[in-house]
Structures are given as structure tokens and as C-alpha cells.
Scaffold this motif. Structure first.
Motif, PDB file in Angstrom:
ATOM      1  N   UNK A  59       0.799  -1.228   0.000  1.00  0.00           N
ATOM      2  CA  UNK A  59       0.000   0.000   0.000  1.00  0.00           C
ATOM      3  C   UNK A  59       0.833   1.280   0.000  1.00  0.00           C
ATOM      4  N   UNK A  60       2.061   1.209   0.498  1.00  0.00           N
ATOM      5  CA  UNK A  60       2.910   2.404   0.534  1.00  0.00           C
ATOM      6  C   UNK A  60       3.729   2.539  -0.751  1.00  0.00           C
ATOM      7  N   UNK A  61       4.474   1.501  -1.100  1.00  0.00           N
ATOM      8  CA  UNK A  61       5.366   1.571  -2.264  1.00  0.00           C
ATOM      9  C   UNK A  61       4.675   1.241  -3.577  1.00  0.00           C
ATOM     10  N   UNK A  62       3.602   0.452  -3.510  1.00  0.00           N
ATOM     11  CA  UNK A  62       2.960  -0.037  -4.728  1.00  0.00           C
ATOM     12  C   UNK A  62       2.588   1.013  -5.754  1.00  0.00           C
ATOM     13  N   UNK A  63       1.983   2.143  -5.352  1.00  0.00           N
ATOM     14  CA  UNK A  63       1.586   3.140  -6.348  1.00  0.00           C
ATOM     15  C   UNK A  63       2.754   3.717  -7.153  1.00  0.00           C
ATOM     16  N   UNK A  64       3.968   3.587  -6.628  1.00  0.00           N
ATOM     17  CA  UNK A  64       5.133   4.161  -7.314  1.00  0.00           C
ATOM     18  C   UNK A  64       5.750   3.180  -8.316  1.00  0.00           C
ATOM     19  N   UNK A  65       5.375   1.915  -8.235  1.00  0.00           N
ATOM     20  CA  UNK A  65       5.949   0.906  -9.136  1.00  0.00           C
ATOM     21  C   UNK A  65       5.251   1.020 -10.483  1.00  0.00           C
ATOM     22  N   UNK A  66       5.891   1.706 -11.407  1.00  0.00           N
ATOM     23  CA  UNK A  66       5.316   1.965 -12.719  1.00  0.00           C
ATOM     24  C   UNK A  66       6.229   1.350 -13.788  1.00  0.00           C
ATOM     25  N   UNK A  67       5.698   0.448 -14.608  1.00  0.00           N
ATOM     26  CA  UNK A  67       6.559  -0.225 -15.586  1.00  0.00           C
ATOM     27  C   UNK A  67       7.230   0.728 -16.562  1.00  0.00           C
ATOM     28  N   UNK A  68       6.608   1.866 -16.811  1.00  0.00           N
ATOM     29  CA  UNK A  68       7.207   2.810 -17.766  1.00  0.00           C
ATOM     30  C   UNK A  68       8.481   3.458 -17.227  1.00  0.00           C
ATOM     31  N   UNK A  69       8.737   3.297 -15.931  1.00  0.00           N
ATOM     32  CA  UNK A  69       9.964   3.839 -15.351  1.00  0.00           C
ATOM     33  C   UNK A  69      11.133   2.858 -15.423  1.00  0.00           C
ATOM     34  N   UNK A  70      10.866   1.577 -15.564  1.00  0.00           N
ATOM     35  CA  UNK A  70      11.909   0.547 -15.457  1.00  0.00           C
ATOM     36  C   UNK A  70      13.088   0.843 -16.388  1.00  0.00           C
ATOM     37  N   UNK A  71      14.301   0.722 -15.849  1.00  0.00           N
ATOM     38  CA  UNK A  71      15.494   1.130 -16.591  1.00  0.00           C
ATOM     39  C   UNK A  71      16.495   0.006 -16.835  1.00  0.00           C
ATOM     40  N   UNK A  72      16.364  -1.121 -16.165  1.00  0.00           N
ATOM     41  CA  UNK A  72      17.410  -2.149 -16.247  1.00  0.00           C
ATOM     42  C   UNK A  72      17.637  -2.626 -17.679  1.00  0.00           C
ATOM     43  N   UNK A  73      16.576  -2.868 -18.420  1.00  0.00           N
ATOM     44  CA  UNK A  73      16.740  -3.367 -19.794  1.00  0.00           C
ATOM     45  C   UNK A  73      17.431  -2.334 -20.674  1.00  0.00           C
ATOM     46  N   UNK A  74      17.089  -1.061 -20.482  1.00  0.00           N
ATOM     47  CA  UNK A  74      17.729  -0.003 -21.264  1.00  0.00           C
ATOM     48  C   UNK A  74      19.208   0.126 -20.909  1.00  0.00           C
ATOM     49  N   UNK A  75      19.511  -0.010 -19.627  1.00  0.00           N
ATOM     50  CA  UNK A  75      20.919   0.031 -19.217  1.00  0.00           C
ATOM     51  C   UNK A  75      21.699  -1.104 -19.861  1.00  0.00           C
ATOM     52  N   UNK A  76      21.117  -2.287 -19.916  1.00  0.00           N
ATOM     53  CA  UNK A  76      21.816  -3.430 -20.503  1.00  0.00           C
ATOM     54  C   UNK A  76      22.041  -3.229 -22.004  1.00  0.00           C
ATOM     55  N   UNK A  77      21.089  -2.596 -22.656  1.00  0.00           N
ATOM     56  CA  UNK A  77      21.282  -2.298 -24.073  1.00  0.00           C
ATOM     57  C   UNK A  77      22.412  -1.276 -24.262  1.00  0.00           C
ATOM     58  N   UNK A  78      22.441  -0.265 -23.395  1.00  0.00           N
ATOM     59  CA  UNK A  78      23.518   0.724 -23.472  1.00  0.00           C
ATOM     60  C   UNK A  78      24.873   0.068 -23.206  1.00  0.00           C
ATOM     61  N   UNK A  79      24.928  -0.798 -22.209  1.00  0.00           N
ATOM     62  CA  UNK A  79      26.195  -1.427 -21.867  1.00  0.00           C
ATOM     63  C   UNK A  79      26.673  -2.383 -22.954  1.00  0.00           C
ATOM     64  N   UNK A  80      25.734  -3.046 -23.628  1.00  0.00           N
ATOM     65  CA  UNK A  80      26.119  -3.892 -24.763  1.00  0.00           C
ATOM     66  C   UNK A  80      26.700  -3.036 -25.883  1.00  0.00           C
ATOM     67  N   UNK A  81      26.155  -1.837 -26.061  1.00  0.00           N
ATOM     68  CA  UNK A  81      26.674  -0.918 -27.073  1.00  0.00           C
ATOM     69  C   UNK A  81      28.065  -0.416 -26.682  1.00  0.00           C
ATOM     70  N   UNK A  82      28.239  -0.143 -25.389  1.00  0.00           N
ATOM     71  CA  UNK A  82      29.502   0.417 -24.912  1.00  0.00           C
ATOM     72  C   UNK A  82      30.590  -0.638 -24.763  1.00  0.00           C
ATOM     73  N   UNK A  83      30.204  -1.865 -24.370  1.00  0.00           N
ATOM     74  CA  UNK A  83      31.208  -2.873 -24.056  1.00  0.00           C
ATOM     75  C   UNK A  83      31.145  -4.147 -24.855  1.00  0.00           C
ATOM     76  N   UNK A  84      30.196  -4.225 -25.798  1.00  0.00           N
ATOM     77  CA  UNK A  84      30.070  -5.437 -26.582  1.00  0.00           C
ATOM     78  C   UNK A  84      29.297  -6.515 -25.839  1.00  0.00           C
TER      79      UNK A  84
END
Length: 220
Positions: free
Chosen positions: A68-93
Motif C-alpha cells: 500500500x505504501x510503495x505499490x503506487x510508485x511501481x510503474x513499468x514505464x519507469x523501469x530502466x534495467x533493460x535499457x541500461x543493458x542495451x547501453x552497456x552492450x553498445x559500450x562494451x560489446x
């Protein structure tokens, strides 16, 4: 005479953490990176550290989504892990994960987020706020600098972490987020604890910047 309206919690938390926020922004590493004075290796190393932080933030989101406290803030449109992994694959192969370890300061930061996610949902909200609202705001300055300094395609691989494709109106989204903060279902004492955790989050972030600054000192 009517009593003055109470100050919204989103205003309190922003004001109370302003000094720590400013200290984080003004570290030598962040100043040098935003000034375009560091090489691509420094940006890659910074992005690697972000991956550990967002792994910690998003690993517990499934469990916390019903809280009830944290739940309203969990929004899938904010998730960043997949984007970070794509950036890191670009930067490091494709082998970017090989031998990847967090800096001690990053490990401490991630551990605190994980602890809050497990034991204190309101504390988790403090970390959620400092990260994601920062990404939607000042993070866009980092994206612009990275595109200009290292030649990334605009909103393309290398800077996808900063691109929120599912958020069409960032200003409206941030207003809605602040309303959620204002409606946080905890008492005033708990709100003060959340403010203190927000300050702690900025301090942990600053420690990461300071560690990166020692690793990538600007040449005279």
C-alpha cells in the motif's frame, strides 16, 4: 481565520534534501562529465555502476507492487534495467558483464536499496524518488552531453537509459508522481524518516561519484 494549508510532502522532501542534491551534482566527476571533459571510458564506468543500482531498485518491484505504501510508485514505464543493458552492450560489446563488479560505494548503495525493499517500503520510496525523478529531470542533461561529447545517436544506443519512451509527457508524469508523494499513507514521524532516507540516498550517490572521480581524475 483559516489555518494555513500544510506544506505538501513533495515540497518538504525536495526542500529538505536540496543541499545533498546540490552536493551530488557538484562533485568533480559529475561536473567534469557534464562539461564534456572526460573520456568515453568514464561514461561507460558510470553506466556500469548505474546497472547495479537499478538491479537493486527493480529486483523487488514485483513484490512491492502490491504494497500500500510503495505499490503506487511501481510503474513499468519507469523501469530502466533493460535499457541500461542495451547501453552497456553498445559500450562494451556482448561480453560487457564479464568481470563486471561494483565499486565499494556502489555496492553499499545497492545494499541499502535492497534492505529498504525487503524491510521498509517507505524507505524504498525515498530511493525510488531520488533516482527516477532525477532521471526524468537532470538525467536529460547527461543524455544531451553524452550525445554531443561521444557522438551517440540522439536517444539511441548508449543513452537509452535516459529515454522514457512510454512517458509521453514527462512534466505531467512528474506532477502525478509528486501527488503520490503528497498522498503517501504514513504519519508525520514516518515522513520525517523518509526525508532522512532521501538525504541518505543522495549521500550514497555522492559517494559513488566521488569514487568515480578518484578513478577518473581530470588531467591537468
Amino acid at each position: 481565520m483559516d489555518a494555513p494549508a500544510p506544506t505538501p510532502f513533495s515540497t518538504l522532501i525536495r526542500t529538505a534534501s536540496h543541499q545533498q542534491h546540490t552536493e551530488a551534482e557538484n562533485t568533480s566527476f559529475m561536473s567534469d562529465m557534464l562539461g564534456g571533459r572526460l573520456g568515453l571510458a568514464a561514461y561507460r564506468r558510470y553506466t556500469e555502476q548505474l546497472w547495479f543500482v537499478y538491479q537493486a531498485l527493480e529486483a523487488g518491484s514485483g513484490t512491492l507492487s502490491a504494497d500500500p505504501v510503495a505499490g503506487p510508485f511501481i510503474r513499468p514505464e519507469l523501469a530502466r534495467a533493460a535499457q541500461l543493458e542495451r547501453d552497456l552492450a553498445h559500450l562494451g560489446g556482448p561480453g560487457w558483464r564479464t568481470d563486471l563488479v561494483p565499486l565499494p560505494a556502489t555496492a553499499a548503495y545497492a545494499a541499502r536499496i535492497e534492505e529498504c525493499a525487503r524491510t521498509w517500503p517507505a524507505g524504498y520510496v525515498a530511493h525510488h524518488y531520488t533516482r527516477y525523478l532525477g532521471d526524468l529531470s537532470g538525467g536529460q542533461i547527461i543524455r544531451g552531453t553524452a550525445e554531443k561529447t561521444w557522438g551517440f545517436e540522439r536517444k539511441g544506443d548508449g543513452v537509452r537509459f535516459y529515454v522514457f519512451e512510454a512517458i509521453g509527457n514527462p512534466a505531467a508524469f512528474k506532477r502525478e508522481y509528486r501527488l503520490l508523494l503528497d498522498a503517501l499513507p504514513v504519519d508525520d514521524l514516518e515522513k520525517q524518516r523518509v526525508i532522512e532516507e532521501c538525504r541518505r540516498a543522495f549521500a550514497l550517490n555522492t559517494a559513488v561519484f566521488e569514487a568515480l572521480g578518484r578513478e577518473f581524475p581530470l588531467s591537468a
